[in-house]
Each structure stands twice: as structure tokens, then as C-alpha cells.
Scaffold this motif. Structure first.
Motif, PDB file in Angstrom:
ATOM      1  N   VAL A 119       8.785  -4.091  17.378  1.00 16.63           N
ATOM      2  CA  VAL A 119       8.771  -2.955  18.197  1.00 16.63           C
ATOM      3  C   VAL A 119       7.771  -2.012  17.667  1.00 16.63           C
ATOM      4  CG1 VAL A 119      10.059  -0.985  19.450  1.00 16.63           C
ATOM      5  CG2 VAL A 119      10.708  -3.337  19.660  1.00 16.63           C
ATOM      6  N   ILE A 120       8.467  -1.613  16.122  1.00 11.74           N
ATOM      7  CA  ILE A 120       7.570  -0.960  15.175  1.00 11.74           C
ATOM      8  C   ILE A 120       6.163  -1.250  15.174  1.00 11.74           C
ATOM      9  CG2 ILE A 120       7.490  -0.200  13.063  1.00 11.74           C
ATOM     10  CD1 ILE A 120      10.383  -0.135  12.816  1.00 11.74           C
ATOM     11  N   GLU A 121       5.964  -2.672  14.900  1.00 13.18           N
ATOM     12  CA  GLU A 121       4.430  -3.135  14.798  1.00 13.18           C
ATOM     13  C   GLU A 121       3.556  -2.992  16.106  1.00 13.18           C
ATOM     14  OE1 GLU A 121       5.242  -7.373  13.092  1.00 13.18           O
ATOM     15  OE2 GLU A 121       4.079  -6.450  11.446  1.00 13.18           O
ATOM     16  N   TYR A 122       4.324  -3.349  17.210  1.00 13.67           N
ATOM     17  CA  TYR A 122       3.842  -3.209  18.375  1.00 13.67           C
ATOM     18  C   TYR A 122       3.444  -1.717  18.744  1.00 13.67           C
ATOM     19  CZ  TYR A 122       3.232  -3.038  23.661  1.00 13.67           C
ATOM     20  OH  TYR A 122       2.686  -3.168  24.709  1.00 13.67           O
ATOM     21  N   PHE A 123       4.118  -0.808  18.207  1.00 16.76           N
ATOM     22  CA  PHE A 123       3.575   0.468  18.237  1.00 16.76           C
ATOM     23  C   PHE A 123       2.498   0.886  17.077  1.00 16.76           C
ATOM     24  CE2 PHE A 123       7.035   0.841  21.419  1.00 16.76           C
ATOM     25  CZ  PHE A 123       6.404   1.281  22.431  1.00 16.76           C
TER      26      PHE A 123
END
Length: 292
Positions: free
Chosen positions: A134-138
Motif C-alpha cells: 500500500v505504501i509503495e502504491y501511494f
């Protein structure tokens, strides 16, 4: 009739005598230099030698700080949540949805800490963990939560909240069930809204239960839980994660320092005793019943 009531007490009394009171003789190890081949009786007395060694050990303040901080986090962030959730569940009028919600939040309590640690690893690992995805996605960079000293205590507290909050609501829901419904009817007739009913009726009705559970919680303040911490410890976060319980296991079981770690455990228990007596005394001064 009283005879049968007293007879029903026997199993409980036997349990406490055999598993709680008889093992208390083991604290004498803290004042002996225990040698397995000599035995408990034959081992020489050394007085407060092990306590002096522990209090002068450079790791004492680190252990005390780690244990106190994690226990403080649990008290501040976890203890109020079962009360809040119980109040929220109490406001639900649809019985089916209420029971369904209770069932879902009770389930994590029945998971072992091994399962909880496994779920935590799957969620927070840098190798495909959901949180890092999720962190990478954002657009953010991966965070190594499991090896981070900064995130260790937050993860530990989060595990406790997720696992025990639902189960902790049971006692508060039982206390709320005993509140006289006529009090709410009278309050509504006087124009009190839901919030004022909560403040002036609901919370005062369960105040004694909250205080008693808080006192009991303080009695186990430094007993955070060996299994949870031990499963989450590693070489990178040990500096902020090593607590009395894991220290006792490492030195007592693995290194065989039975007398020394008995002294550490006795100190831990004495701190809990002081806290529970102090909290009970303060509660009585404010007009509450306390636990004794």
C-alpha cells in the motif's frame, strides 16, 4: 444447603493451593545460590546478593524502561478501548447485528500469539507485505517494520488492541446490562440527549467496574506477556524490546541462572504488589470500593 455450597468451593481452593500458594516457596531461590546437584534445601543462603547484582547490572535500567514503556502504552491505548467498544455495542438496537459484531471482535482473542505473530509478519514484511504494498502504491518507500526499533512498541501495542479489545468488552457489557432502563426513560422525559445519558447515567453506572479492572490491571502492570514479546524480538529491535520476562527466560532457562532470575521475577512481582495496593488505597480515598 450450605454444606453443598462449601463443597463446590473445594476444586477452586485446591487449584489455588496447589498451583498458586505451594509454588510460592520457590521465591526462596532468590536468596540462595541454587545448585541442582545439591538441591533446594542444601543450596547455601546468599541473602540479597542476586538483587544487588541485578540492580547494579547495566541492563537493569534498559529492561525497566522497555517494560515500563510497553506496559504504559498498553494501559493508555488499550485499556480504554474495551470500554468505548462496549458503549458503542450497547447503543446498537438491532440484536442480530449486535451479536454479529460481537462475534467478529471476539474471534482474535482465540488466536495464539504464534498465529498473531505470523499474521503480523505477513502484513508488515518488506517482501510482499500488504502494508508495504500500500505504501509503495501511494509512492512511498518500503519500511522495515519488523526490524525497526521505532516501530516495535507500536506493533506490540497494536497486536494487543486487535487481539484483546473485543474480549475485554464482555465484563463492561455485563455491567451495562445491569443499568436500570427506567433511568434512561426518566432522562429522556427531562430532555436529555444520548450523549448526556451516556455521561450522567451509563458511565457512572459502570464506574466501579472500570476502577476495579484498572486496579487489577495495575497489579500485572509489568507482566506484559512473555510469548508475544519473545516472538517479535530479533537482533535489531532487542534494544527496545527486551523486557523482564524475556530476560528471565534467556538467563534462567537458557543459561541456568535460576536463583538470579528468581530474584528478577520477585522484583517484578513486588512492583505489581506496590502498584495494586497504591491504586486500591487511592480508589478508597475517592469513595470507591476497591478490590479489598
Amino acid at each position: 444447603m450450605d454444606y453443598w455450597l462449601y463443597l463446590m468451593l473445594v476444586p477452586g481452593l485446591l487449584y489455588f493451593i496447589v498451583f498458586k500458594y505451594v509454588p510460592m516457596w520457590g521465591v526462596l531461590l532468590a536468596f540462595k545460590d541454587y545448585q541442582p546437584y545439591i538441591g533446594f534445601i542444601g543450596s547455601p543462603w546468599v541473602g540479597l546478593k542476586h538483587f544487588e547484582r541485578f540492580f547494579t547490572d547495566p541492563s537493569f535500567w534498559e529492561l525497566f524502561r522497555n517494560t515500563f514503556v510497553i506496559a504504559f502504552y498498553n494501559l493508555v491505548f488499550y485499556f480504554p478501548l474495551p470500554i468505548v467498544v462496549a458503549l458503542m455495542l450497547n447503543e446498537i438496537k438491532n440484536e442480530f447485528f449486535k451479536r454479529l459484531a460481537q462475534s467478529f471482535i471476539y474471534v482474535p482473542h482465540f488466536f495464539s500469539w504464534v498465529v498473531i505473530s505470523g499474521i503480523t509478519y505477513i502484513m508488515f514484511t518488506t517482501e510482499g507485505g500488504l502494508v508495504n504494498q500500500v505504501i509503495e502504491y501511494f509512492g512511498g518507500d518500503k519500511i522495515n517494520f519488523l526490524l525497526s526499533k521505532e516501530w516495535f512498541r507500536t506493533i506490540i501495542t497494536g497486536q494487543v488492541i486487535w487481539k484483546e479489545t473485543g474480549w475485554g468488552t464482555i465484563i463492561f457489557l455485563a455491567a451495562l446490562a445491569g443499568v436500570d432502563p427506567s433511568l434512561y426513560e426518566a432522562a429522556r422525559m427531562d430532555g436529555a440527549n444520548r450523549f448526556r445519558q451516556l455521561v450522567h447515567i451509563t458511565l457512572p453506572a459502570i464506574r466501579s467496574t472500570i476502577i476495579i479492572l484498572l486496579i487489577l490491571r495495575l497489579g500485572n502492570f509489568l507482566h506484559i506477556g512473555f510469548e508475544q514479546i519473545y516472538l517479535m524480538l530479533n537482533g535489531m529491535n532487542r534494544e527496545v524490546g527486551e523486557i523482564f520476562d524475556t530476560y528471565i527466560y534467556t538467563n534462567g532457562i537458557q543459561r541456568g541462572l535460576f536463583s538470579y532470575t528468581t530474584a528478577v521475577g520477585l522484583f517484578n512481582s513486588l512492583v505489581g504488589l506496590v502498584l495494586i495496593v497504591a491504586a486500591n488505597t487511592i480508589a478508597k480515598k475517592f469513595g470507591e470500593e476497591g478490590v479489598y
